[in-house]
Write a protein that holds these residues in place. Structure first.
Motif, mmCIF file in Angstrom:
data_model
loop_
_atom_site.group_PDB
_atom_site.id
_atom_site.type_symbol
_atom_site.label_atom_id
_atom_site.label_comp_id
_atom_site.label_asym_id
_atom_site.label_seq_id
_atom_site.Cartn_x
_atom_site.Cartn_y
_atom_site.Cartn_z
ATOM 1 N N SER A 1 70.101 -90.011 0.412
ATOM 2 C CA SER A 1 70.886 -90.970 1.188
ATOM 3 C C SER A 1 70.805 -90.671 2.679
ATOM 4 N N LEU A 2 70.709 -89.394 3.050
ATOM 5 C CA LEU A 2 70.574 -89.038 4.460
ATOM 6 C C LEU A 2 69.206 -89.436 5.003
ATOM 7 N N VAL A 3 68.179 -89.259 4.184
ATOM 8 C CA VAL A 3 66.837 -89.641 4.607
ATOM 9 C C VAL A 3 66.718 -91.155 4.749
ATOM 10 N N TYR A 4 67.400 -91.905 3.865
ATOM 11 C CA TYR A 4 67.319 -93.364 3.906
ATOM 12 C C TYR A 4 68.189 -93.976 4.995
ATOM 13 N N SER A 5 68.865 -93.141 5.770
ATOM 14 C CA SER A 5 69.687 -93.638 6.870
ATOM 15 C C SER A 5 68.815 -94.415 7.858
ATOM 16 N N PRO A 6 69.350 -95.491 8.432
ATOM 17 C CA PRO A 6 68.563 -96.293 9.390
ATOM 18 C C PRO A 6 68.075 -95.487 10.589
ATOM 19 N N VAL B 1 66.666 -92.640 10.587
ATOM 20 C CA VAL B 1 65.441 -91.906 10.283
ATOM 21 C C VAL B 1 64.278 -92.892 10.243
ATOM 22 N N ARG B 2 63.296 -92.691 11.096
ATOM 23 C CA ARG B 2 62.190 -93.648 11.193
ATOM 24 C C ARG B 2 61.116 -93.383 10.137
#
Length: 508
Positions: free
Chosen positions: A58-63, A65-66
């Motif tokens: 969920s942290l990686v899929y945060s907007p 993170v490019r």
């Protein structure tokens, strides 16, 4: 002759030109390491406090993170080698106070130096560790001797954790896209199936890479597990309702509620933790839901008698839990607490007792809101103490407030552990069979269940008749009231007989 000044200028230009040639790839790697370090730092801090802001995914899929694919890979690989990296850095004794404050970045760069790609000295942290490269490699060689292995591959095998294969579930955000369109779009690159229980859920093969898919990036679909997607459906809020999501972050269930309500009505999304509030707000923005009000505060401090909550008709309570049912999905097996043995300790006494005490308190609080008709309690835990024991402990209070257990998804085969009468109305998913362990309990106000039993003749007008028929149909699809299923028939027939007798007396 070329003057010394001209020569110096030429050399300077050549140096800048070389830096520019290298800068594109180096800068890309530089920023990738920073994104990965930020996620890793957040994960490690949450693990140390036993209160995660969100899962690794969920942290990686945060907007924010490019490069999601590269970031996810780098974070996971660093975590897999974290025990080795820590041993190496401790042995080398090269980190001063300044760099220890950036431990996430130090771990990421050390991983690249020892196991990953070649890196340049672009960036201060990279320069510092590259100057210490010999010391780092010497520390690794000493670790090999200490662990009695000859090759790095053998050392890595000591820490190797098997991957868990499970289907990729994708929930369509119907606020932005209909299910058929999502099915068609995702089907261009993957085999796609529709789930047979959750209407807006699609199933893709294990390992399907959707990190950078446009539908994920623009919030048209959310990567959300099946069990997690069942929770909002079990609550079944209707468009126009006012709903309270008690412990909202990271917000997947919150925005699912908004989609089920077709963006109508109001959702109060309550979250206490500062960082988790930011994550929740990101999720809400990505979903496009306009009927969600984020409330930064403690759910337990909300006054049920406050007029602000007098119209709340449903509460979703997904409190902090051990997460024991989703350790593989969340990649918790990569975290230091798991490696240190706390994963087995989670089943142990102290932490689980504290969690269960909080869960019970939160559920009792949810049941005390006077206008509430439905309450869903869910955890991603496999432990009885967080699930059946919590429900059993609140049953007397629930009954005093007019609530009874109902059965979410009646055709689902796995129910609650048989530790009290009525536990068959609870829902469980299995970590082996279903690849994740979840628990769901649904409380329904008895007056609502009784209203469904009244015969049509007593309803005042066509509008009321139509509305109640729709409620009955929708209610019966997802839940079965308990224990009125047999009694309702008797009440219905006795009422009809009474009405018939009255009409006969009037006619005579």
């Amino acid at each position: 002759m070329v003057s010394s000044k001209t020569a110096a200028t030429t050399a300077s230009c050549a140096k800048r030109s070389k830096e520019q040639r290298l800068s594109k790839a180096d800068r890309s790697s530089y920023f990738a390491r920073r994104e990965a370090a930020k996620v890793l730092q957040c994960v490690l801090q949450g693990d140390a406090k036993r209160r995660a802001v969100g899962s690794i995914k969920s942290l990686v899929y945060s907007p924010s993170v490019r490069n999601k694919k590269a970031t996810f890979a780098l974070v996971c690989q660093t975590l897999k080698h974290l025990s080795i990296i820590k041993d190496v850095l401790d042995s080398a004794r090269i980190l001063n106070a300044k760099w220890k404050r950036q431990e996430g970045l130090m771990y990421i760069i050390t991983y690249d130096i020892l196991f990953g790609q070649e890196i340049s000295s672009y960036g201060d942290a990279e320069k510092f560790l590259l100057l210490q490269k010999d010391a780092i490699q010497l520390a690794l060689a000493r670790l090999l001797v200490r662990k009695k292995v000859k090759r790095v591959e053998d050392l890595m095998a000591l820490y190797q954790i098997p991957d868990v294969s499970k289907p990729r579930f994708v929930r369509v955000n119907t606020l932005k896209l209909d299910v058929e369109s999502a099915f068609h779009e995702l089907g261009k690159q993957n085999m796609v199936q529709k789930d047979d229980m959750v209407p807006d859920l699609l199933i893709l093969p294990p390992g399907s890479d959707l990190h950078d898919h446009p539908l994920v990036r623009n919030g048209s679909v959310f990567m959300q597990g099946k069990a997690s997607s069942m929770v909002a459906v079990a609550l079944g809020p209707e468009p126009g309702w006012e709903v309270l999501d008690a412990c909202s972050a990271p917000g997947n269930k919150t925005v699912h509620l908004a989609a089920l309500m077709k963006g109508k009505g109001k959702i109060i999304a309550c979250e206490l933790d500062n960082e988790r509030v930011k994550r929740l707000e990101d999720t809400v923005r990505l979903s496009g839901a306009a009927n969600i009000e984020v409330l930064h505060g403690d759910f337990l401090n909300l006054n049920p008698m406050d007029p602000s909550y007098s119209k709340v008709r449903a509460i979703l309570l997904d409190p902090s839990c051990s997460g024991s049912g989703t350790t593989a999905e969340r990649l918790d097996h990569l975290l230091p607490s798991y490696a240190a043995g706390d994963a087995t300790d989670v089943a142990g006494t102290e932490r689980l007792n504290k969690l269960a005490a909080f869960q019970k308190k939160a559920l009792e609080h949810a049941l005390s809101f006077p206008a509430v008709e439905k309450v869903v309690y869910s955890t991603c835990s496999i432990h009885q103490i967080e699930n059946e024991d919590v429900i059993k402990s609140v049953l007397p209070l629930a009954a005093s407030h007019g609530f009874q257990l109902a059965t979410p998804f009646p055709h689902w085969p796995r129910r609650g552990l048989p530790v009290f009468e009525g536990s068959e109305h609870l829902l469980r998913t299995d970590p082996v069979e279903d690849k994740e362990g979840f628990f769901v309990a649904l409380f329904v106000r008895k007056s609502i269940a009784r209203s469904l039993e009244q015969p049509i003749e007593t309803r005042k007008n066509k509008k009321v008749k139509s509305a109640k028929r729709n409620v009955t149909m929708n209610y019966n699809k997802s839940v079965m009231p308990f224990p009125f299923t047999r009694l309702s028939k008797l009440l219905l027939h006795s009422h009809l007989r009474l009405q018939t007798c009255k009409k006969l007396n009037m006619s005579t």
